[in-house]
Motif scaffolding. Structure first.
Motif, PDB file in Angstrom:
ATOM      1  N   LEU A 199      65.805  16.219  55.051  1.00 33.79           N
ATOM      2  CA  LEU A 199      65.599  14.896  54.466  1.00 33.79           C
ATOM      3  C   LEU A 199      65.264  14.933  52.975  1.00 33.79           C
ATOM      4  CD1 LEU A 199      63.682  13.112  57.363  1.00 33.79           C
ATOM      5  CD2 LEU A 199      66.026  12.730  56.625  1.00 33.79           C
ATOM      6  N   GLU A 228      62.868   7.090  62.676  1.00 34.00           N
ATOM      7  CA  GLU A 228      63.248   8.471  62.333  1.00 34.00           C
ATOM      8  C   GLU A 228      63.875   9.158  63.536  1.00 34.00           C
ATOM      9  OE1 GLU A 228      61.122  12.513  60.548  1.00 34.00           O
ATOM     10  OE2 GLU A 228      60.165  10.552  60.224  1.00 34.00           O
ATOM     11  N   TRP A 264      70.269   8.646  55.669  1.00 35.54           N
ATOM     12  CA  TRP A 264      69.641   9.768  54.970  1.00 35.54           C
ATOM     13  C   TRP A 264      69.146   9.313  53.604  1.00 35.54           C
ATOM     14  CZ3 TRP A 264      70.409  12.131  50.290  1.00 35.54           C
ATOM     15  CH2 TRP A 264      69.731  13.344  50.080  1.00 35.54           C
ATOM     16  N   PHE A 302      65.789   7.470  53.884  1.00 36.85           N
ATOM     17  CA  PHE A 302      64.626   8.341  54.033  1.00 36.85           C
ATOM     18  C   PHE A 302      64.364   9.136  52.757  1.00 36.85           C
ATOM     19  CE2 PHE A 302      65.239   7.392  58.491  1.00 36.85           C
ATOM     20  CZ  PHE A 302      63.959   7.457  59.012  1.00 36.85           C
TER      21      PHE A 302
END
Length: 226
Positions: free
Chosen positions: A135, A87, A163, A166
């Motif tokens: 996110l 992350e 993106w 996630f």
């Protein structure tokens, strides 16, 4: 660099835990090729045989504010996991696309970039809220893409793909009190297998290398010289 970081974790049994823009460097070889270097292992932790992180002298919450994973921005943070470093890598990629002019070799102040200003907030709740919104909401991704600086457009496909990685992991996580059967088997370390080295590299359109020895030796040198 992602490969070297993963090799340090799986082969060297060390997790960095403090990834930031200042810890990522590169050097240019005589043939013009560039080699990434991951620096500053002061807050790194050893990894046990069962892949649990051995607690260091530092608190669980380690990292540099704009690049800290959301799980660590709470009052009682959990142990630092490998996916937390993934992350952080993602936030660094976005930070670079919004702050750097690589052709001119210049960088604008973080105060001039409103989209990520809250990522630098020392009020953890504000920092966490901003990253959660980014996110979980497509419009926040669109705002980031629209703000990418000239010359950094080639980074947009990577930003979009990661993106999505996630975003998918968020939606797959079981909800307390509802998805009880799923929760029993849920792997929090990788968020159900969604956030791993393999999925991250796939999002970048890269195939992991099988030969990790050169990266292991580099990582060992970096660790012992800091």
């Amino acid at each position: 660099m992602y490969i070297g970081h993963h090799a340090s974790y799986t082969k060297g049994r060390v997790l960095h835990r403090d990834l930031s823009e200042n810890n990522l460097m590169f050097k240019t070889a005589s043939n013009g090729s560039k080699k990434g270097i991951l620096n500053d292992w002061d807050l790194a932790s050893e990894v046990e045989d069962d892949n649990e992180i051995k607690l260091s002298n530092a608190n669980h919450r380690t990292g540099t504010l704009p690049f800290m994973a959301r799980d660590l921005l709470v009052t009682d943070p959990p142990p630092h996991l490998y996916r937390h470093d993934l992350e952080s890598f993602f936030y660094i990629l976005i930070w670079a696309a919004l702050h750097y002019d690589f052709a001119a070799g210049t960088k604008i102040s973080s105060d001039q970039v409103s989209i990520t200003r809250a990522w630098n907030a020392d009020v953890f709740r504000s920092n966490l809220t901003a990253k959660n919104e980014f996110l979980k909401e497509r419009k926040r991704l669109d705002e980031v893409i629209a703000a990418v600086r000239k010359g950094c457009e080639p980074l947009v496909p990577w930003i979009t793909s990661i993106w999505r990685l996630f975003f998918t992991a968020e939606r797959a996580e079981p909800i307390d009190g509802y998805d009880n059967e799923v929760a029993v088997e849920w792997d929090n370390v990788t968020l159900g297998g969604h956030l791993t080295f393999a999925t991250f590299m796939k999002a970048l359109g890269r195939k992991p290398r099988d030969d990790l020895e050169p990266f292991i030796r580099t990582s060992e040198i970096s660790i012992h010289t800091h």
